[in-house]
Design a protein around this motif. Structure first.
Motif, PDB file in Angstrom:
ATOM      1  N   GLN A   1      80.813 -56.405  -1.114  1.00 25.78           N
ATOM      2  CA  GLN A   1      80.933 -55.004  -0.772  1.00 25.78           C
ATOM      3  C   GLN A   1      81.791 -55.036   0.547  1.00 25.78           C
ATOM      4  O   GLN A   1      81.490 -55.736   1.307  1.00 25.78           O
ATOM      5  N   VAL A   2      82.638 -53.954   0.731  1.00 17.94           N
ATOM      6  CA  VAL A   2      83.567 -53.915   2.031  1.00 17.94           C
ATOM      7  C   VAL A   2      82.643 -53.676   3.044  1.00 17.94           C
ATOM      8  O   VAL A   2      81.419 -52.811   2.911  1.00 17.94           O
ATOM      9  N   ALA A   3      82.745 -54.646   4.366  1.00 17.34           N
ATOM     10  CA  ALA A   3      81.845 -54.532   5.276  1.00 17.34           C
ATOM     11  C   ALA A   3      82.368 -53.948   6.612  1.00 17.34           C
ATOM     12  O   ALA A   3      83.448 -54.244   6.924  1.00 17.34           O
ATOM     13  N   LYS A   4      81.526 -53.249   7.482  1.00 19.73           N
ATOM     14  CA  LYS A   4      81.996 -52.656   8.622  1.00 19.73           C
ATOM     15  C   LYS A   4      81.661 -53.805   9.766  1.00 19.73           C
ATOM     16  O   LYS A   4      80.818 -54.733   9.485  1.00 19.73           O
ATOM     17  N   ALA A   5      82.131 -53.687  10.987  1.00 15.17           N
ATOM     18  CA  ALA A   5      82.016 -54.843  12.026  1.00 15.17           C
ATOM     19  C   ALA A   5      80.415 -54.663  12.244  1.00 15.17           C
ATOM     20  O   ALA A   5      80.038 -55.863  13.021  1.00 15.17           O
ATOM     21  N   SER A   6      79.891 -53.713  12.112  1.00 11.98           N
ATOM     22  CA  SER A   6      78.374 -53.377  12.672  1.00 11.98           C
ATOM     23  C   SER A   6      77.313 -53.898  11.722  1.00 11.98           C
ATOM     24  O   SER A   6      76.169 -53.988  11.971  1.00 11.98           O
ATOM     25  N   THR A   7      78.021 -54.208  10.485  1.00  5.81           N
ATOM     26  CA  THR A   7      77.065 -54.731   9.403  1.00  5.81           C
ATOM     27  C   THR A   7      76.403 -56.032   9.638  1.00  5.81           C
ATOM     28  O   THR A   7      76.675 -57.086  10.303  1.00  5.81           O
ATOM     29  N   GLU A   8      74.855 -55.925   9.463  1.00  6.41           N
ATOM     30  CA  GLU A   8      74.215 -57.258   9.833  1.00  6.41           C
ATOM     31  C   GLU A   8      74.399 -58.196   8.553  1.00  6.41           C
ATOM     32  O   GLU A   8      74.328 -57.931   7.521  1.00  6.41           O
ATOM     33  N   VAL A   9      74.397 -59.548   9.067  1.00  7.76           N
ATOM     34  CA  VAL A   9      74.689 -60.436   8.229  1.00  7.76           C
ATOM     35  C   VAL A   9      73.421 -61.341   8.324  1.00  7.76           C
ATOM     36  O   VAL A   9      72.784 -61.520   9.352  1.00  7.76           O
ATOM     37  N   LYS A  10      73.031 -62.049   7.320  1.00  7.27           N
ATOM     38  CA  LYS A  10      71.967 -63.297   7.455  1.00  7.27           C
ATOM     39  C   LYS A  10      72.288 -64.479   6.737  1.00  7.27           C
ATOM     40  O   LYS A  10      73.286 -64.449   5.887  1.00  7.27           O
ATOM     41  N   VAL A  11      71.465 -65.513   6.756  1.00  4.41           N
ATOM     42  CA  VAL A  11      71.839 -66.748   5.995  1.00  4.41           C
ATOM     43  C   VAL A  11      71.938 -66.545   4.541  1.00  4.41           C
ATOM     44  O   VAL A  11      70.903 -65.674   4.028  1.00  4.41           O
ATOM     45  N   GLY A  12      72.755 -66.955   3.781  1.00  2.29           N
ATOM     46  CA  GLY A  12      73.052 -66.742   2.566  1.00  2.29           C
ATOM     47  C   GLY A  12      73.835 -65.861   2.140  1.00  2.29           C
ATOM     48  O   GLY A  12      74.486 -65.958   1.092  1.00  2.29           O
ATOM     49  N   ASP A  13      74.292 -64.950   2.937  1.00  5.64           N
ATOM     50  CA  ASP A  13      75.361 -64.100   2.705  1.00  5.64           C
ATOM     51  C   ASP A  13      76.606 -64.650   2.350  1.00  5.64           C
ATOM     52  O   ASP A  13      76.990 -65.759   2.831  1.00  5.64           O
ATOM     53  N   GLU A  14      77.526 -64.113   1.307  1.00  8.21           N
ATOM     54  CA  GLU A  14      78.951 -64.234   1.106  1.00  8.21           C
ATOM     55  C   GLU A  14      79.838 -63.563   1.517  1.00  8.21           C
ATOM     56  O   GLU A  14      79.969 -62.406   1.703  1.00  8.21           O
TER      57      GLU A  14
END
Length: 90
Positions: free
Chosen positions: A33-46
């Motif tokens: 999915q297109v992500a914004k700068a404020s999107t939260e990331v977590k371990v395992g994300d691609e």
């Protein structure tokens, strides 16, 4: 952690403002999915990041508020790096 901060701390992109610009241009995808700068990331994300005519795909292995230059590469695992066709207009 915010996407733009992760990109800076992991040194995938050198400056947080540049990471924000790249995200705002729709050149970063998080789990497809297109992500914004404020999107939260977590371990395992691609993450898929488009740098000019290069497409870099990484998986997040760890998240840290700060990382020394030597440790930054341990925050992600490079899955693939491919050149994109030059006929696509960015």
């Amino acid at each position: 952690m915010r996407l733009d901060k992760f990109l800076k701390v992991s040194r995938l992109i050198k400056r947080r403002t540049l990471a924000k610009e790249v995200a705002d241009q729709g050149r970063i995808q998080l789990n497809g999915q297109v992500a914004k700068a404020s999107t939260e990331v977590k371990v395992g994300d691609e993450l898929q990041i488009r740098f000019g005519n290069k497409l870099v795909t990484v998986v997040i292995d760890s998240i840290a508020e700060h990382a020394r230059k030597e440790d930054a590469k341990e925050m992600y695992r490079l899955l693939k790096e491919e050149k994109m066709d030059g006929s696509i207009n960015s």
